[in-house]
Scaffold this motif. Structure first.
Motif, short mmCIF file in Angstrom:
data_model
loop_
_atom_site.label_atom_id
_atom_site.label_comp_id
_atom_site.label_asym_id
_atom_site.label_seq_id
_atom_site.Cartn_x
_atom_site.Cartn_y
_atom_site.Cartn_z
N TRP A 1 0.83 -1.21 0.00
CA TRP A 1 0.00 0.00 0.00
C TRP A 1 0.87 1.25 0.00
O TRP A 1 0.59 2.22 -0.72
N ARG A 2 1.91 1.26 0.79
CA ARG A 2 2.77 2.45 0.89
C ARG A 2 3.46 2.75 -0.43
O ARG A 2 3.52 3.90 -0.87
N ILE A 3 3.95 1.71 -1.10
CA ILE A 3 4.70 1.92 -2.34
C ILE A 3 3.77 2.25 -3.51
O ILE A 3 4.02 3.20 -4.26
N ILE A 4 2.69 1.48 -3.67
CA ILE A 4 1.84 1.64 -4.85
C ILE A 4 0.96 2.88 -4.77
O ILE A 4 0.80 3.61 -5.76
N THR A 5 0.36 3.15 -3.61
CA THR A 5 -0.53 4.32 -3.50
C THR A 5 0.20 5.58 -3.07
O THR A 5 -0.38 6.67 -3.10
N GLY A 6 1.46 5.45 -2.65
CA GLY A 6 2.17 6.61 -2.13
C GLY A 6 1.69 6.99 -0.74
O GLY A 6 1.69 8.16 -0.37
N SER A 7 1.22 6.00 0.01
CA SER A 7 0.67 6.21 1.36
C SER A 7 -0.56 7.11 1.32
O SER A 7 -0.73 7.99 2.17
N ASP A 8 -1.43 6.89 0.35
CA ASP A 8 -2.63 7.69 0.18
C ASP A 8 -3.55 7.52 1.40
O ASP A 8 -4.06 6.42 1.64
N PRO A 9 -3.82 8.60 2.16
CA PRO A 9 -4.67 8.47 3.35
C PRO A 9 -6.13 8.20 3.04
O PRO A 9 -6.88 7.76 3.92
N LYS A 10 -6.57 8.43 1.81
CA LYS A 10 -7.96 8.14 1.44
C LYS A 10 -8.11 6.70 0.96
O LYS A 10 -9.18 6.10 1.11
N ASN A 11 -7.05 6.15 0.38
CA ASN A 11 -7.10 4.78 -0.13
C ASN A 11 -6.40 3.82 0.82
O ASN A 11 -5.59 2.98 0.42
N THR A 12 -6.72 3.94 2.11
CA THR A 12 -6.20 2.98 3.08
C THR A 12 -6.84 1.62 2.82
O THR A 12 -7.87 1.53 2.13
N PRO A 13 -6.27 0.54 3.35
CA PRO A 13 -6.81 -0.79 3.04
C PRO A 13 -8.30 -0.92 3.37
O PRO A 13 -8.76 -0.50 4.42
N TRP A 14 -9.03 -1.49 2.42
CA TRP A 14 -10.46 -1.76 2.50
C TRP A 14 -11.28 -0.48 2.60
O TRP A 14 -12.34 -0.45 3.23
N SER A 15 -10.80 0.58 1.95
CA SER A 15 -11.53 1.84 1.92
C SER A 15 -11.42 2.46 0.54
O SER A 15 -10.43 2.28 -0.17
N TYR A 16 -12.47 3.19 0.15
CA TYR A 16 -12.51 3.96 -1.09
C TYR A 16 -12.14 3.06 -2.28
O TYR A 16 -12.75 2.02 -2.49
N HIS A 17 -11.15 3.44 -3.08
CA HIS A 17 -10.79 2.62 -4.24
C HIS A 17 -9.99 1.38 -3.88
O HIS A 17 -9.83 0.48 -4.70
N ASN A 18 -9.48 1.34 -2.67
CA ASN A 18 -8.62 0.23 -2.26
C ASN A 18 -9.44 -0.83 -1.52
O ASN A 18 -9.28 -1.05 -0.32
N GLY A 19 -10.34 -1.48 -2.24
CA GLY A 19 -11.14 -2.54 -1.65
C GLY A 19 -12.40 -2.06 -0.97
O GLY A 19 -13.02 -2.80 -0.21
#
Length: 673
Positions: free
Chosen positions: A538-556
């Motif tokens: 998550w840190r590498i691919i999203t750039g530590s996106d605080p909105k796309n945390t695991p199982w939230s928004y676009h990230n699952g």
């Protein structure tokens, strides 16, 4: 300054008719009566007064301008809603289910700009506008309507799924049959009210729906704008209800925005780019602080997070244009010259030659529904499925003439190559994964099995235990030495809807969703992708996106707007019970939770931590799903069946050179199932 003088029009709403049939009545044994509906659309000559003018934002045209010519005896027609003349009766005693369906055909004419297309040997088409860049913009001065509307209406009766005509309707039932309409639930009534409240007006006419309409949201950001992709389920809901004016207005106004100059840091993208969204603004009129004007302010990506152009906007626009014609029966809109030109501009942008060796579209991250960094750059399935759908739509809608022959040929060639590519290389099931697990690498050969040099160690550990014994799915992305094994719901559903996958693959996708219901549907349908990126990934691919945390928004995260696309796919494959189950699960919570944009956690139990409430495409997706399940015959207008002719098209030319055999023939046994 591009100026549009507005006109107002009144919309005809057709009313349902209750029919009473008795045994031995004159109706039985006689041809069904024809009903004639008189439509008086009073489109008055209307101009905004001196203190309120409607026009576009000041912005120079890049290469294209349009002037519409209106015939003063132009005829309009309106096709009644699916609910008009179509009702259902539920079994009671000896009464059998019966419905009356009205199909209406009308003659409609439209006139528009005179635009030429010229073909050379190298390009598909080059588009010229008479008068060059100095053509005056669209100006609607006056529209007169001939109030004599001629409709040819035919009625038919459906009993237990069989259609009867006047000759064999005799003896339908011994008892009196009363045709009634299903009562809407409280959730549906609330949803329709919220959808109407979200409608955006421009110069007195509806032009779209805002992304979210939460009265308690003091910082709407861009959620108060009309997004092309977000409006699609709203448009379908209105069309299925028989309200086509807002969709027609939306298609034409976004078409005009297409020709605007788009520049980011002194660079302009292709001419066919459609905006991601637009906003209606009221600004002071030049030189008069007391007067105001309405302007359309589009965003082509220059204001978006990450400054990413919306690749999917033009594809959704073409898909919606076809749906408008199919549902309303008004094909004159797509036949207009300016609309034909808009289609060609989008296609020329998508079909432009580049360095890519694949028939799939190469895009950057964040260029579709997943509009933030999520590792989908390259050839994401969602874009390929929408691209394939848009190509099939365009092939249906393009006017066939000498000027378009090269473009149509290019469309057919791309459709054939793209379908083979996706079916052959994106599909995974237990057998395929085991094959990849045993791949040899570094094969330098035209006959290589591992064409993309995929390393077996790329197979994630979660996939080994997750993939079902029966079924499969299309992976999220494919590039050299990279396969994204995540399940992306939108891409898989549109592969079913458009027949990008084979019939067997399409059934396999639904088998996977059914087998992995807790993972992909859970408490709230449906996961936008599975699984979520976590920890270091998550840190590498999203750039530590605080909105796309695991199982939230676009990230699952779980997105209820995907319901209508799931419903359409299930109806097409003859499995509506899956859609009914998903809609029933959603119906329990959506209204109570105030129609959130998305849900969080692995099973979708919590409202998203940054989710907007009263999200319009959540509301519209629910309504569209309900109407499609109630009227599955309408769903057939929105999906495509397998086109076997495409499998016979091959333009690689290898058979002529004698270097080697075309790989398509070697794999034909796999893609014809």
């Amino acid at each position: 300054m591009i100026t549009i003088h507005c006109f107002a029009n009144s919309t005809m709403k057709s009313s349902s008719r209750i029919l009473l049939f008795r045994r031995n009545s004159p109706f039985s044994g006689c041809p069904l009566p024809k009903s004639h509906h008189f439509l008086a659309s009073n489109l008055s000559n209307f101009r905004i007064n001196s203190d309120h003018t409607c026009k576009f934002r000041s912005c120079p045209l890049q290469n294209l301008g349009f002037r519409r010519v209106i015939d003063h005896t132009q005829k309009f027609s309106r096709v009644p809603s699916p609910g008009f003349g179509q009702s259902r009766v539920f079994s009671s005693g000896n009464v059998r289910r019966l419905s009356v369906i009205s199909s209406v055909s009308s003659d409609v004419r439209s006139f528009s700009t005179s635009v030429e297309t010229r073909v050379n040997d190298k390009n598909f088409e080059k588009i010229y506008v008479q008068g060059g860049m100095n053509v005056k913009p669209l100006v609607v001065e006056r529209i007169d309507i001939d109030e004599t509307i001629e409709n040819n209406e035919e009625s038919r009766i459906e009993v237990d799924g069989n259609f009867l005509n006047g000759e064999n309707v005799k003896g339908v039932d011994e008892n009196e049959v009363l045709i009634t309409k299903r009562e809407e639930s409280e959730a549906e009534k609330e949803a329709w009210k919220l959808l109407q409240d979200a409608v955006v007006m421009y110069c007195g006419s509806p032009i779209g729906t805002m992304a979210a309409n939460d009265p308690g949201d003091k910082t709407p950001l861009n959620y108060d704008q009309v997004f092309i992709r977000d409006f699609v389920p709203s448009a379908l809901a209105f069309l299925l209800k028989g309200e086509g004016e807002i969709v027609r207005n939306f298609l034409l106004h976004t078409l005009q925005l297409q020709s605007w100059e788009k520049t980011v840091d002194c660079y302009s993208p292709g001419q066919g780019l459609m905006p991601a969204s637009f906003k209606v603004r009221t600004v002071p009129l030049d030189g008069n602080n007391e007067a105001h004007e309405e302007v359309l302010d589009p965003d082509f990506g220059e204001s978006a997070i990450g400054r990413v152009a919306p690749v999917d906007s033009g594809l959704w626009w073409i898909i919606l244009l076809r749906a408008y014609g199919k549902i309303t029966g008004d094909y004159t809109l797509q036949e207009r010259v300016d609309v034909q030109t808009g289609i060609k501009l989008i296609l020329n942008l998508c079909l432009t030659d580049g360095f890519d060796m694949f028939p799939s579209l190469l895009v950057t991250d964040g260029s579709c529904m997943i509009d933030r960094r999520m590792g989908i750059h390259g050839h994401p399935l969602e874009i390929q499925a929408l691209f394939y759908s848009a190509l099939r739509c365009s092939r249906e809608m393009l006017t066939q003439n000498d000027a378009s022959i090269n473009l149509v040929r290019a469309i057919n060639n791309r459709l054939s190559a793209l379908s083979f590519h996706i079916r052959e290389y994106y599909w995974v099931d237990m057998k395929k994964i085991n094959e990849i697990y045993r791949y040899k690498t570094e094969e330098y050969s035209t006959d290589a099995t591992n064409k993309f040099n995929i390393y077996p160690d790329q197979i994630p550990s979660w996939l080994m235990d997750w993939v079902p014994e029966e079924g499969g799915y299309l992976i999220g992305n494919l590039q050299p030495a990279h396969m994204d094994f995540r399940f992306f719901t939108l891409g898989n559903l549109w592969s079913i809807i458009s027949s990008l996958g084979t019939p067997k693959q399409n059934q396999g996708i639904l088998d996977t969703i059914q087998a992995k219901w807790d993972d992909l549907v859970g408490h709230m349908p449906l996961k936008i992708c599975y699984p979520a990126l976590e920890y270091e990934e998550w840190r590498i691919i999203t750039g530590s996106d605080p909105k796309n945390t695991p199982w939230s928004y676009h990230n699952g995260g779980s997105w209820p707007t995907l319901l209508w696309q799931f419903t359409l796919a299930c109806i097409k494959m003859g499995r509506p019970e899956l859609a009914r189950k998903a809609v029933a699960d959603a119906e329990k919570r959506l209204a109570v939770d105030r129609w959130p944009e998305y849900y969080d956690t692995r099973n979708g139990r919590f409202i998203g931590k940054q989710s907007r409430l009263f999200q319009t495409w959540t509301i519209a997706g629910y309504l569209t799903s309900k109407m499609l399940l109630e009227n599955p015959e309408m769903a057939a207008l929105l999906f495509w069946e397998e086109d076997y002719d495409l499998l016979e098209i091959c333009v690689c030319g290898l058979s002529k050179t004698g270097r080697r055999k075309c790989s398509r023939f070697a794999a034909r046994s796999q893609i014809l199932v």
